[in-house]
Scaffold this active site. Structure first.
Site, PDB file in Angstrom:
ATOM      1  N   HIS A  36      57.055  17.888  32.957  1.00 30.77           N
ATOM      2  CA  HIS A  36      56.100  16.978  32.295  1.00 30.77           C
ATOM      3  C   HIS A  36      55.473  17.631  31.071  1.00 30.77           C
ATOM      4  O   HIS A  36      54.366  17.293  30.670  1.00 30.77           O
ATOM      5  CB  HIS A  36      55.016  16.490  33.278  1.00 30.77           C
ATOM      6  CG  HIS A  36      55.567  15.535  34.298  1.00 30.77           C
ATOM      7  ND1 HIS A  36      55.637  14.194  34.090  1.00 30.77           N
ATOM      8  CD2 HIS A  36      56.126  15.764  35.510  1.00 30.77           C
ATOM      9  CE1 HIS A  36      56.193  13.605  35.152  1.00 30.77           C
ATOM     10  NE2 HIS A  36      56.505  14.539  36.024  1.00 30.77           N
ATOM     11  N   ASP A  38      57.688  18.071  28.283  1.00 27.25           N
ATOM     12  CA  ASP A  38      58.493  17.665  27.105  1.00 27.25           C
ATOM     13  C   ASP A  38      57.792  16.588  26.290  1.00 27.25           C
ATOM     14  O   ASP A  38      57.700  16.688  25.066  1.00 27.25           O
ATOM     15  CB  ASP A  38      59.943  17.304  27.467  1.00 27.25           C
ATOM     16  CG  ASP A  38      60.129  16.156  28.433  1.00 27.25           C
ATOM     17  OD1 ASP A  38      59.122  15.640  28.974  1.00 27.25           O
ATOM     18  OD2 ASP A  38      61.297  15.748  28.648  1.00 27.25           O
ATOM     19  N   SER A  69      83.135   1.885  37.376  1.00 27.81           N
ATOM     20  CA  SER A  69      82.640   3.134  37.950  1.00 27.81           C
ATOM     21  C   SER A  69      83.145   3.274  39.381  1.00 27.81           C
ATOM     22  O   SER A  69      83.210   2.288  40.114  1.00 27.81           O
ATOM     23  CB  SER A  69      81.108   3.112  37.935  1.00 27.81           C
ATOM     24  OG  SER A  69      80.598   4.009  38.900  1.00 27.81           O
ATOM     25  N   ALA A 124      68.395  11.598  42.441  1.00 32.06           N
ATOM     26  CA  ALA A 124      68.026  12.896  43.015  1.00 32.06           C
ATOM     27  C   ALA A 124      67.286  13.763  42.007  1.00 32.06           C
ATOM     28  O   ALA A 124      67.065  14.953  42.244  1.00 32.06           O
ATOM     29  CB  ALA A 124      69.271  13.616  43.520  1.00 32.06           C
ATOM     30  N   ASP A 173      66.303  16.091  29.285  1.00 34.64           N
ATOM     31  CA  ASP A 173      67.532  15.925  30.071  1.00 34.64           C
ATOM     32  C   ASP A 173      68.761  15.815  29.176  1.00 34.64           C
ATOM     33  O   ASP A 173      69.789  16.443  29.428  1.00 34.64           O
ATOM     34  CB  ASP A 173      67.424  14.685  30.967  1.00 34.64           C
ATOM     35  CG  ASP A 173      66.183  14.730  31.852  1.00 34.64           C
ATOM     36  OD1 ASP A 173      65.616  15.830  32.011  1.00 34.64           O
ATOM     37  OD2 ASP A 173      65.792  13.674  32.381  1.00 34.64           O
TER      38      ASP A 173
HETATM   39  C1  GLA Z   1      62.235  13.287  33.819  1.00 34.61           C
HETATM   40  C2  GLA Z   1      62.319  12.931  32.333  1.00 34.61           C
HETATM   41  C3  GLA Z   1      62.168  14.184  31.476  1.00 34.61           C
HETATM   42  C4  GLA Z   1      60.938  14.994  31.871  1.00 34.61           C
HETATM   43  C5  GLA Z   1      60.881  15.179  33.390  1.00 34.61           C
HETATM   44  C6  GLA Z   1      59.607  15.842  33.829  1.00 34.61           C
HETATM   45  O1  GLA Z   1      63.336  14.076  34.189  1.00 34.61           O
HETATM   46  O2  GLA Z   1      63.566  12.317  32.064  1.00 34.61           O
HETATM   47  O3  GLA Z   1      62.147  13.841  30.113  1.00 34.61           O
HETATM   48  O4  GLA Z   1      59.773  14.392  31.391  1.00 34.61           O
HETATM   49  O5  GLA Z   1      61.026  13.961  34.089  1.00 34.61           O
HETATM   50  O6  GLA Z   1      59.557  17.134  33.362  1.00 34.61           O
END
Ligand code: GLA
Length: 386
Positions: A36, A38, A69, A124, A173
């Site tokens: 949390h 980013d 898929s 997950a 991500d």
């Molecule tokens: C999810 C979001 C990321 C980040 C995380 C928490 O994975 O996709 O951008 O904010 O939560 O770190």
């Protein structure tokens, strides 16, 4: 590890009746530190996993994307000229969103057929949606002969997720999936978007990172994630800074009168510092940095649990059981409210840690957890049909 290119090639042939032009793979991610942070313009330190999503794809005449898929029934057909946020529902919104975001960035997206397969458990917290976006982005750009550098591609994939799929996530991500490197974690400064590869090869020092899928599913679209974002933005506004990244130190959060906002801001500021601490440890010449990194993991978990309040009961039990069984440390990863825990242990302790977590879940009559190897792996790429 990673789904078989041969099998997805077969799926392509069975559904579309011809050979694919190629197969692409995009990995999921685990995050070593910085949760949390980013979307607060802070630091994150994720790494690409061996597990991921593969797409066998070929160009097709006309202005359609046709998707199937191995994990979903039926075909999804998307009209490339009629794309707009809200028009495509379900899993196809992610690939369709990438086509939309590429077009919005000025690229001519080709018609294509894509067959998808995954060995990343969905929900997950291992970024299966970012992996789906990134594999689609790579396949479509290569099929269309478009040259887009990877940072731009990460921004396009994120735009697909934020604006097309309606999930208000940050840039971590997609960056991990497109920029990760084998044997490294990716230090990303989410303010400047500068990156650095930080050597992270725990196996070489006899340690083992372990992902524990707690099987409690997380849904980022469900309001809590957006609520945390809004709280952080409010805290920054009240403190008179553009984002929480600009706070010089943790003491500054005490100026917030609201105890909830104070806790949220404290998590963000301390987690940013923990990212830098882990990076310093990984770059140090010390022989065995993993016990200390483990302690930082557990401290981060406490902060996510008590200050940011995004943990969930299965994660708390998994962390406690792992640490009691001899792990160096453990914490929840990802957005929270379900998903996975990352534990770090001496390799010999991995078996006892797994057994202790499984036992703690069984005692509570919870669904058995799933254990995944978490090997720092290479980023998204074209793979041989195999
Ligand atoms: C999810 C979001 C990321 C980040 C995380 C928490 O994975 O996709 O951008 O904010 O939560 O770190």
């Amino acid at each position: 590890m990673s789904p078989s290119p041969g099998a997805v090639g077969e799926l392509f042939r069975a559904r579309f009746g011809g050979a694919a032009d190629g197969v692409w793979l995009a990995p999921g991610r685990a995050n070593l530190m910085g949760e949390h942070t980013d979307y607060n313009e802070g630091f994150v330190l994720p790494f690409a996993l061996g597990q991921g999503i593969v797409a066998a794809a070929a160009r097709r005449a006309g202005r359609r994307l046709v998707l199937c898929s191995a994990q979903e029934p039926g075909l999804a057909e998307v009209d490339l000229d009629g794309l707009a946020p809200g028009r495509v529902a379900g899993w196809a919104a992610y690939p369709a969103g990438v086509a939309w975001a590429l077009a919005a960035a000025g690229y001519q997206v080709p018609g294509a057929c894509l067959a998808i397969d995954s060995d990343l458990p969905a929900g997950a917290g291992l970024s299966s949606s970012a992996a789906l976006e990134c594999v689609t982005a790579l396949a479509l750009t290569e099929l269309g002969g478009l040259s887009v550098d990877r940072r731009a591609l990460a921004a396009i994939a994120r735009r697909a997720e934020n604006e097309f799929a309606g999930v208000p996530s940050g840039i971590m991500d997609q960056s991990a999936s497109l920029l990760g490197r084998r044997g490294h974690a990716l230090l990303l400064d989410c303010r400047s978007l500068e990156t650095a590869q930080v050597p992270f090869d725990p196996a070489a020092s006899g340690s083992c990172p372990l992902v524990i899928n707690t099987r409690a599913r997380h849904e980022l679209a469900a309001g809590e994630y957006g609520q945390r974002r809004a709280e952080c933005e409010r805290a920054a506004r009240l403190l008179g800074v553009p984002s929480l990244r600009y706070l010089p130190g943790v003491g500054d959060v005490d100026r917030l009168a609201d105890p909830v906002l104070r806790r949220r801001a404290r998590h963000v500021v301390t987690d940013d510092q923990r990212v830098l601490d882990v990076v310093a440890l990984l770059r140090s010449a010390d022989e065995d940095v993993y016990p200390e990194i483990g302690r930082l993991l557990t401290r981060a978990h406490v902060s996510l649990r008590d200050d940011f309040e995004v943990s969930w009961p299965e994660a708390d039990v998994a962390v406690d059981a792992a640490v009691d069984a001899g792990a160096f440390g453990a914490r929840m990863i990802g957005g929270g409210f379900g998903g996975s825990v990352l534990a770090l242990a001496r390799s010999e302790a991995a078996g006892p840690v797994r057994a202790a977590v499984a036992e703690a879940f069984a005692r509570r009559s919870w669904t058995a957890p799933e254990f995944l190897d978490a090997t720092p792996s290479a980023s998204a790429r074209r793979v041989a049909l195999g």
